[in-house]
Motif scaffolding. Sequence first.
Motif, PDB file in Angstrom:
ATOM      1  N   TYR A 175       0.827  -1.200   0.000  1.00 56.61           N
ATOM      2  CA  TYR A 175       0.000   0.000   0.000  1.00 56.61           C
ATOM      3  C   TYR A 175       0.869   1.261   0.000  1.00 56.61           C
ATOM      4  O   TYR A 175       0.644   2.184  -0.777  1.00 56.61           O
ATOM      5  CB  TYR A 175      -0.929   0.007   1.209  1.00 56.61           C
ATOM      6  N   LYS A 176       1.862   1.269   0.874  1.00 57.46           N
ATOM      7  CA  LYS A 176       2.702   2.469   1.002  1.00 57.46           C
ATOM      8  C   LYS A 176       3.476   2.760  -0.270  1.00 57.46           C
ATOM      9  O   LYS A 176       3.639   3.915  -0.646  1.00 57.46           O
ATOM     10  CB  LYS A 176       3.642   2.319   2.195  1.00 57.46           C
ATOM     11  N   LYS A 177       3.916   1.732  -0.957  1.00 54.58           N
ATOM     12  CA  LYS A 177       4.707   1.940  -2.166  1.00 54.58           C
ATOM     13  C   LYS A 177       3.846   2.370  -3.347  1.00 54.58           C
ATOM     14  O   LYS A 177       4.235   3.227  -4.134  1.00 54.58           O
ATOM     15  CB  LYS A 177       5.464   0.665  -2.518  1.00 54.58           C
ATOM     16  N   HIS A 178       2.663   1.772  -3.490  1.00 56.40           N
ATOM     17  CA  HIS A 178       1.886   1.979  -4.708  1.00 56.40           C
ATOM     18  C   HIS A 178       0.711   2.946  -4.575  1.00 56.40           C
ATOM     19  O   HIS A 178       0.237   3.464  -5.575  1.00 56.40           O
ATOM     20  CB  HIS A 178       1.373   0.634  -5.234  1.00 56.40           C
ATOM     21  N   LEU A 179       0.203   3.163  -3.375  1.00 52.81           N
ATOM     22  CA  LEU A 179      -1.034   3.940  -3.261  1.00 52.81           C
ATOM     23  C   LEU A 179      -0.994   5.130  -2.311  1.00 52.81           C
ATOM     24  O   LEU A 179      -1.765   6.067  -2.485  1.00 52.81           O
ATOM     25  CB  LEU A 179      -2.183   3.031  -2.792  1.00 52.81           C
ATOM     26  N   GLU A 180      -0.152   5.100  -1.324  1.00 46.81           N
ATOM     27  CA  GLU A 180      -0.235   6.109  -0.266  1.00 46.81           C
ATOM     28  C   GLU A 180      -0.140   7.544  -0.791  1.00 46.81           C
ATOM     29  O   GLU A 180      -0.929   8.397  -0.409  1.00 46.81           O
ATOM     30  CB  GLU A 180       0.841   5.863   0.779  1.00 46.81           C
ATOM     31  N   SER A 181       0.804   7.801  -1.689  1.00 47.96           N
ATOM     32  CA  SER A 181       0.946   9.174  -2.192  1.00 47.96           C
ATOM     33  C   SER A 181      -0.291   9.598  -2.966  1.00 47.96           C
ATOM     34  O   SER A 181      -0.727  10.739  -2.871  1.00 47.96           O
ATOM     35  CB  SER A 181       2.193   9.317  -3.066  1.00 47.96           C
ATOM     36  N   PHE A 182      -0.877   8.661  -3.707  1.00 42.70           N
ATOM     37  CA  PHE A 182      -2.080   9.000  -4.458  1.00 42.70           C
ATOM     38  C   PHE A 182      -3.254   9.279  -3.522  1.00 42.70           C
ATOM     39  O   PHE A 182      -3.974  10.254  -3.694  1.00 42.70           O
ATOM     40  CB  PHE A 182      -2.446   7.881  -5.437  1.00 42.70           C
ATOM     41  N   LYS A 233      -3.219  10.187  -0.339  1.00 43.02           N
ATOM     42  CA  LYS A 233      -3.028  11.363   0.517  1.00 43.02           C
ATOM     43  C   LYS A 233      -3.039  12.682  -0.250  1.00 43.02           C
ATOM     44  O   LYS A 233      -3.571  13.667   0.228  1.00 43.02           O
ATOM     45  CB  LYS A 233      -1.722  11.239   1.307  1.00 43.02           C
ATOM     46  N   SER A 234      -2.430  12.691  -1.436  1.00 42.99           N
ATOM     47  CA  SER A 234      -2.301  13.979  -2.119  1.00 42.99           C
ATOM     48  C   SER A 234      -2.751  13.976  -3.570  1.00 42.99           C
ATOM     49  O   SER A 234      -2.528  14.949  -4.283  1.00 42.99           O
ATOM     50  CB  SER A 234      -0.829  14.421  -2.065  1.00 42.99           C
ATOM     51  N   LYS A 235      -3.378  12.886  -3.992  1.00 45.89           N
ATOM     52  CA  LYS A 235      -3.799  12.728  -5.387  1.00 45.89           C
ATOM     53  C   LYS A 235      -2.652  13.099  -6.329  1.00 45.89           C
ATOM     54  O   LYS A 235      -2.807  13.874  -7.267  1.00 45.89           O
ATOM     55  CB  LYS A 235      -5.057  13.534  -5.694  1.00 45.89           C
ATOM     56  N   SER A 236      -1.489  12.510  -6.023  1.00 52.05           N
ATOM     57  CA  SER A 236      -0.312  12.745  -6.846  1.00 52.05           C
ATOM     58  C   SER A 236       0.467  11.446  -6.987  1.00 52.05           C
ATOM     59  O   SER A 236       0.351  10.550  -6.158  1.00 52.05           O
ATOM     60  CB  SER A 236       0.567  13.826  -6.215  1.00 52.05           C
ATOM     61  N   MET A 237       1.242  11.359  -8.073  1.00 47.84           N
ATOM     62  CA  MET A 237       2.053  10.180  -8.340  1.00 47.84           C
ATOM     63  C   MET A 237       3.348  10.624  -9.001  1.00 47.84           C
ATOM     64  O   MET A 237       3.387  11.681  -9.632  1.00 47.84           O
ATOM     65  CB  MET A 237       1.346   9.219  -9.291  1.00 47.84           C
ATOM     66  N   THR A 238       4.353   9.782  -8.884  1.00 46.90           N
ATOM     67  CA  THR A 238       5.579  10.058  -9.629  1.00 46.90           C
ATOM     68  C   THR A 238       5.340   9.689 -11.090  1.00 46.90           C
ATOM     69  O   THR A 238       4.431   8.908 -11.411  1.00 46.90           O
ATOM     70  CB  THR A 238       6.760   9.227  -9.085  1.00 46.90           C
TER      71      THR A 238
END
Length: 132
Positions: free
Chosen positions: A55-62, A64-69
Motif C-alpha cells: 500500500y505504502k509503495k503503490h497507493l499512499e501518495s495517491f 493522501k495527495s492525489k499525486s504520483m511520480t
Amino acid sequence: MRVLFIVLGFLFMGIGIIGVIIPILPTAPFLLLSGFFFAKGSKKFHDWFISTKLYKKHLESFVKSKSMTLKSKLSILIPVTIMLIIAFIFVNNLHARIALIILIIVKYLYFFICIKTIKYDERVENNVGLEE
C-alpha cells in the motif's frame, strides 16, 4: 455482506500483487479496489492493508495527495495502453475501435491533468509512500 467485502478485498489485493510481478497487469487500480472493500468490510483488515509495504509503495501518495511520480504513472499507463492497442488490432468493429481510441486519450488526459506529477524527492519531503 461484510464477509463478501473482505473476500473481495483479498481477491483484488491478490490480483494487485500479481500486477507487481507481471508488468502487463496494472497494480494500482486493483489495490485501490482492495482498500475500498477492506474499508467496507472490516476496520481491522483496512488498518492492516494500509500498513503494508504494498500500500505504502503503490497507493499512499495517491490517496493522501492525489499525486504520483512519473514512473508510477507510466507503470500504470503503458501496460494498459499495450492491452488496449492489442484489442484495437484484433477488433474489426469501427465503433469499438473508436471507443478504444477515446478510452486511451481520456486515460492519458486524466493521468496528466487530474493527477499531479511529483518527483520522488517530494515524496521524501512529505514522507508519503515511503517504507518506515
